[in-house]
Design a protein around this motif. Structure first.
Motif, PDB file in Angstrom:
ATOM      1  N   LEU A  95       0.846  -1.188   0.000  1.00  0.00           N
ATOM      2  CA  LEU A  95       0.000   0.000   0.000  1.00  0.00           C
ATOM      3  C   LEU A  95       0.878   1.234   0.000  1.00  0.00           C
ATOM      4  O   LEU A  95       1.882   1.290   0.718  1.00  0.00           O
ATOM      5  N   SER A  96       0.488   2.213  -0.811  1.00  0.00           N
ATOM      6  CA  SER A  96       1.152   3.518  -0.767  1.00  0.00           C
ATOM      7  C   SER A  96       0.077   4.596  -0.758  1.00  0.00           C
ATOM      8  O   SER A  96      -0.981   4.432  -1.374  1.00  0.00           O
ATOM      9  N   ALA A  97       0.324   5.678  -0.043  1.00  0.00           N
ATOM     10  CA  ALA A  97      -0.666   6.741   0.069  1.00  0.00           C
ATOM     11  C   ALA A  97       0.009   8.041   0.453  1.00  0.00           C
ATOM     12  O   ALA A  97       1.074   8.052   1.077  1.00  0.00           O
ATOM     13  N   HIS A  98      -0.630   9.145   0.085  1.00  0.00           N
ATOM     14  CA  HIS A  98      -0.213  10.476   0.513  1.00  0.00           C
ATOM     15  C   HIS A  98      -1.322  11.051   1.369  1.00  0.00           C
ATOM     16  O   HIS A  98      -2.472  11.152   0.931  1.00  0.00           O
ATOM     17  N   LEU A  99      -1.013  11.418   2.614  1.00  0.00           N
ATOM     18  CA  LEU A  99      -2.000  11.874   3.583  1.00  0.00           C
ATOM     19  C   LEU A  99      -1.744  13.316   3.987  1.00  0.00           C
ATOM     20  O   LEU A  99      -0.596  13.768   4.059  1.00  0.00           O
ATOM     21  N   THR A 101      -7.056  13.572   5.200  1.00  0.00           N
ATOM     22  CA  THR A 101      -7.411  13.565   3.786  1.00  0.00           C
ATOM     23  C   THR A 101      -6.395  12.713   3.043  1.00  0.00           C
ATOM     24  O   THR A 101      -5.185  12.916   3.178  1.00  0.00           O
ATOM     25  N   ILE A 102      -6.887  11.751   2.280  1.00  0.00           N
ATOM     26  CA  ILE A 102      -6.025  10.910   1.446  1.00  0.00           C
ATOM     27  C   ILE A 102      -6.240  11.342   0.008  1.00  0.00           C
ATOM     28  O   ILE A 102      -7.315  11.124  -0.554  1.00  0.00           O
ATOM     29  N   ASP A 103      -5.265  11.994  -0.585  1.00  0.00           N
ATOM     30  CA  ASP A 103      -5.447  12.435  -1.965  1.00  0.00           C
ATOM     31  C   ASP A 103      -4.834  11.468  -2.968  1.00  0.00           C
ATOM     32  O   ASP A 103      -4.980  11.663  -4.179  1.00  0.00           O
ATOM     33  N   ARG A 104      -4.179  10.421  -2.478  1.00  0.00           N
ATOM     34  CA  ARG A 104      -3.661   9.389  -3.381  1.00  0.00           C
ATOM     35  C   ARG A 104      -3.518   8.084  -2.611  1.00  0.00           C
ATOM     36  O   ARG A 104      -2.826   8.022  -1.607  1.00  0.00           O
ATOM     37  N   LEU A 105      -4.194   7.041  -3.082  1.00  0.00           N
ATOM     38  CA  LEU A 105      -4.101   5.720  -2.480  1.00  0.00           C
ATOM     39  C   LEU A 105      -3.938   4.697  -3.594  1.00  0.00           C
ATOM     40  O   LEU A 105      -4.670   4.726  -4.589  1.00  0.00           O
ATOM     41  N   GLY A 139      -7.622   5.268  -5.246  1.00  0.00           N
ATOM     42  CA  GLY A 139      -8.641   6.261  -4.925  1.00  0.00           C
ATOM     43  C   GLY A 139      -8.163   7.336  -3.988  1.00  0.00           C
ATOM     44  O   GLY A 139      -6.964   7.575  -3.809  1.00  0.00           O
ATOM     45  N   LYS A 140      -9.149   7.964  -3.343  1.00  0.00           N
ATOM     46  CA  LYS A 140      -8.899   9.046  -2.402  1.00  0.00           C
ATOM     47  C   LYS A 140     -10.039   9.067  -1.393  1.00  0.00           C
ATOM     48  O   LYS A 140     -11.056   8.377  -1.569  1.00  0.00           O
ATOM     49  N   GLY A 141      -9.874   9.853  -0.331  1.00  0.00           N
ATOM     50  CA  GLY A 141     -10.920   9.890   0.675  1.00  0.00           C
ATOM     51  C   GLY A 141     -10.638  10.896   1.763  1.00  0.00           C
ATOM     52  O   GLY A 141      -9.594  11.566   1.775  1.00  0.00           O
ATOM     53  N   ARG A 142     -11.589  10.988   2.691  1.00  0.00           N
ATOM     54  CA  ARG A 142     -11.451  11.886   3.830  1.00  0.00           C
ATOM     55  C   ARG A 142     -12.079  11.235   5.042  1.00  0.00           C
ATOM     56  O   ARG A 142     -13.160  10.638   4.953  1.00  0.00           O
ATOM     57  N   PHE A 143     -11.404  11.320   6.190  1.00  0.00           N
ATOM     58  CA  PHE A 143     -11.870  10.721   7.428  1.00  0.00           C
ATOM     59  C   PHE A 143     -11.773  11.759   8.538  1.00  0.00           C
ATOM     60  O   PHE A 143     -10.734  12.390   8.716  1.00  0.00           O
ATOM     61  N   GLY A 144     -12.833  11.929   9.271  1.00  0.00           N
ATOM     62  CA  GLY A 144     -12.834  12.875  10.372  1.00  0.00           C
ATOM     63  C   GLY A 144     -13.924  12.548  11.362  1.00  0.00           C
ATOM     64  O   GLY A 144     -14.666  11.575  11.207  1.00  0.00           O
ATOM     65  N   ARG A 145     -14.020  13.384  12.408  1.00  0.00           N
ATOM     66  CA  ARG A 145     -15.033  13.135  13.430  1.00  0.00           C
ATOM     67  C   ARG A 145     -16.444  13.261  12.890  1.00  0.00           C
ATOM     68  O   ARG A 145     -17.389  12.706  13.444  1.00  0.00           O
ATOM     69  N   ASP A 146     -16.613  13.997  11.780  1.00  0.00           N
ATOM     70  CA  ASP A 146     -17.948  14.193  11.223  1.00  0.00           C
ATOM     71  C   ASP A 146     -18.329  13.142  10.197  1.00  0.00           C
ATOM     72  O   ASP A 146     -19.469  13.117   9.724  1.00  0.00           O
ATOM     73  N   GLY A 147     -17.403  12.260   9.811  1.00  0.00           N
ATOM     74  CA  GLY A 147     -17.779  11.209   8.882  1.00  0.00           C
ATOM     75  C   GLY A 147     -16.661  10.792   7.953  1.00  0.00           C
ATOM     76  O   GLY A 147     -15.494  11.125   8.149  1.00  0.00           O
TER      77      GLY A 147
END
Length: 268
Positions: A52-56, A65-69, A80-88
């Motif tokens: 696995l490689s990713a830029h966070l 925020t993951i802008d590159r996975l 892909g990409k994604g976002r993780f936080g207390r709101d979802g």
């Protein structure tokens, strides 16, 4: 002897630290960070991503925020990409060549047992707990599985019984008697809204016929409602209706073969 000479300055007394109370630094005051990850393997519950490689980007409020996975899993690739936080959570994923049997997808006695899956998903949910995620999931996904198997019914055997006008054998041994159906393609578009997954274009092309249908699954309650049409390969035969209702693990199955019975009766 060892005493301090007159006029020497004594070291300052350190401030007292109160016991039983720790003042946490608010998350909003923490510094943000940029992180590049390269991992040989990462295991998430039943899924393994290796490598696995990713830029966070980690923000001061704790959001990630993951802008590159990019990763390999189940013999295929995940990007892909994604976002993780207390709101979802928000994810945008592209899947290519995954072993569909390794996903563990099933409904009652039916289980996806093989094939290669390609797909794309854009999904979002509020909160972080599994129950909250299941109840608030929204978005859309599209998938297609090639050259796979479904365990739990034998469509080719069912079609052979139809050729012999054996309706009793059809319902006792073809559709409801277990076995395996090999298929060339299985595809669907899934829409998620407040934790309910629904599809209006489920299609299965297999040995012995073709299946199409509409249905929905409530993730939190684990309930399924689906109406399927099974078109046998025999020329000119009308489809058989199949209804699935109830708990995802053990839904009630209702067969509607009235049109088929009338067609076969008229050929005697």
């Amino acid at each position: 002897g060892g005493g301090a000479a007159a006029g020497d300055a004594l070291p300052p007394v350190p401030p007292a630290v109160p016991r039983g109370k720790v003042e946490a630094e608010p998350l909003g005051r923490l510094p943000s960070a940029l992180i590049d990850l390269d991992l040989a393997a990462l295991r998430l519950r039943d899924a393994t991503l290796a490598p696995l490689s990713a830029h966070l980007t980690v923000a001061g409020n704790g959001a990630v925020t993951i802008d590159r996975l990019a990763a390999h899993s189940l013999g295929g690739t995940v990007e892909g990409k994604g976002r993780f936080g207390r709101d979802g959570v928000e994810v945008d994923l592209a899947l290519a060549g995954l072993d569909a049997g390794g996903l563990g997808l099933s409904a009652g006695r039916l289980a996806l047992a093989g094939g290669r899956l390609d797909g794309h998903a854009r999904l979002a949910a509020a909160g972080l707990g599994a129950a909250t995620l299941a109840a608030t999931l929204g978005g859309e996904a599209r998938f297609e599985v090639h050259d796979g198997e479904i365990r739990g019914f034998d469509l080719a055997a069912a079609n052979a019984k139809l050729e012999r006008r054996d309706l009793a054998g059809l319902f006792g041994g073809g559709l409801a008697g277990g076995g395996t159906t090999r298929f060339t393609t299985l595809s669907a578009t899934l829409k998620a809204d407040h934790g309910t997954l629904s599809s209006r274009d489920l299609t299965l092309a297999a040995e012995g016929g073709r299946l199409s249908g509409v249905g929905s699954v409530e993730l939190a309650a684990r309930r399924v409602e689906a109406q399927l049409r099974l078109a046998p390969a025999g020329a000119g035969l009308p489809p058989v209706g199949l209804g699935l209702h109830g708990k995802l693990e053990s839904p009630d199955v209702v067969l509607d073969a009235n049109a088929l019975q009338r067609a076969l009766g008229g050929r005697r």
